[in-house]
Design an enzyme around this catalytic site. Structure first.
Site, mmCIF file in Angstrom:
data_model
loop_
_atom_site.group_PDB
_atom_site.id
_atom_site.type_symbol
_atom_site.label_atom_id
_atom_site.label_comp_id
_atom_site.label_asym_id
_atom_site.label_seq_id
_atom_site.Cartn_x
_atom_site.Cartn_y
_atom_site.Cartn_z
ATOM 1 N N SER A 134 2.839 -15.266 18.967
ATOM 2 C CA SER A 134 3.897 -14.263 18.987
ATOM 3 C C SER A 134 3.509 -13.207 20.002
ATOM 4 O O SER A 134 2.334 -13.074 20.354
ATOM 5 C CB SER A 134 4.011 -13.618 17.598
ATOM 6 O OG SER A 134 4.793 -12.445 17.643
ATOM 7 N N TYR A 147 0.205 -9.310 9.316
ATOM 8 C CA TYR A 147 0.844 -10.282 10.209
ATOM 9 C C TYR A 147 0.176 -10.262 11.577
ATOM 10 O O TYR A 147 -0.214 -11.305 12.113
ATOM 11 C CB TYR A 147 2.339 -9.990 10.340
ATOM 12 C CG TYR A 147 3.012 -10.831 11.395
ATOM 13 C CD1 TYR A 147 3.161 -12.210 11.228
ATOM 14 C CD2 TYR A 147 3.492 -10.259 12.582
ATOM 15 C CE1 TYR A 147 3.758 -12.987 12.202
ATOM 16 C CE2 TYR A 147 4.101 -11.037 13.557
ATOM 17 C CZ TYR A 147 4.232 -12.400 13.367
ATOM 18 O OH TYR A 147 4.820 -13.174 14.337
#
Length: 247
Positions: A134, A147
């Site tokens: 990501s 995360y």
């Protein structure tokens, strides 16, 4: 002799994983798709994919899927590690149990599957491992401690693995999506507000919820096909880049 490459795409029941699977089927690969929600992959099965039920955190599931692919198609040539999710909320408001689960899915489950497919790739002296990270593997955002920790970890893990596998002609590629139109925003918002909506961090949580909704509004997020096309490019490249940024 069948020269078709065999791909395994995890987290293929929705979003980026589903789009990647559709693209690789279109590219002519034999495509196995894996997810907990096998019923959500019926459309991929109709396109020609082989749907398998797999919880990435369950070793029995992982070993069974890998054994099936080795038995029927001589192992995985292209592994797309896409399964993952995000928990948001203040670090103080998040249980260590929830944090561990985040790592189990986003890093340890992925690592266990990769370990399982590697012996066959090494024997063939070829293969590609494509890890869906990501932009959150390079940057950070409000209330995203756990995360971002998993995605930063995945980046370092992938870079080290690439060095280890170079002698065996196995590529390790990192894909870093930006904001993509998926279930991601919806899945993270309700739990975030449950954790931090009424805590000392409530003002931050409300601000983050507003920002997230705005980010995923029409026109502000890219279609998952953008990432699927980048994965396709990496799969077809003789010498893929170490990183691709898209979306």
């Amino acid at each position: 002799m069948n020269t078709q490459k065999v791909a395994l795409v995890t987290g293929a029941s929705s979003g980026i994983g589903k789009a990647i699977a559709q693209q690789l089927i279109q590219d002519g690969l034999i495509v196995y798709v894996a997810a907990r929600r096998i019923e959500k992959m019926q459309d991929l099965a109709e396109l020609g994919a082989i749907a398998t039920k797999m919880d990435i955190t369950q070793d029995d599931d992982v070993q069974n899927v890998v054994a099936q692919i080795e038995r029927d198609h001589n192992g995985v040539d292209i592994l797309v590690n896409n399964a993952g999710y995000a928990i948001y909320g203040a670090m103080e408001d998040t249980t260590i149990e929830d944090a561990r689960r985040q790592f189990e899915v986003n890093l340890f489950g992925l690592a266990n599957l990769t370990k399982a497919i590697l012996p066959t790739m090494r024997a063939k002296k070829s293969g590609k491992i494509i890890n869906i990270s990501s932009m959150g593997g390079k940057i950070y955002s409000l209330l995203g401690c756990w995360y971002h920790a998993t995605k930063h970890a995945l980046e370092g893990w992938s870079d080290c693995l690439r060095l280890e596998l170079t002698p065996f002609n196995i590529d390790v590629v990192i894909i870093e999506p930006g904001i993509i139109k998926t279930e991601f925003g919806d899945v993270m918002l309700a739990p975030m507000m449950e954790r931090s909506g009424n805590s000392a961090y409530s003002a931050m949580a409300k601000k983050m919820a507003k920002m997230t909704k705005s980010s995923y509004e029409q026109g502000n997020a890219s279609d998952p096909s953008v990432i699927a096309q980048v994965v396709s490019k990496a799969v077809q490249a003789k010498k893929p880049k170490t990183r691709y940024v898209a979306g």
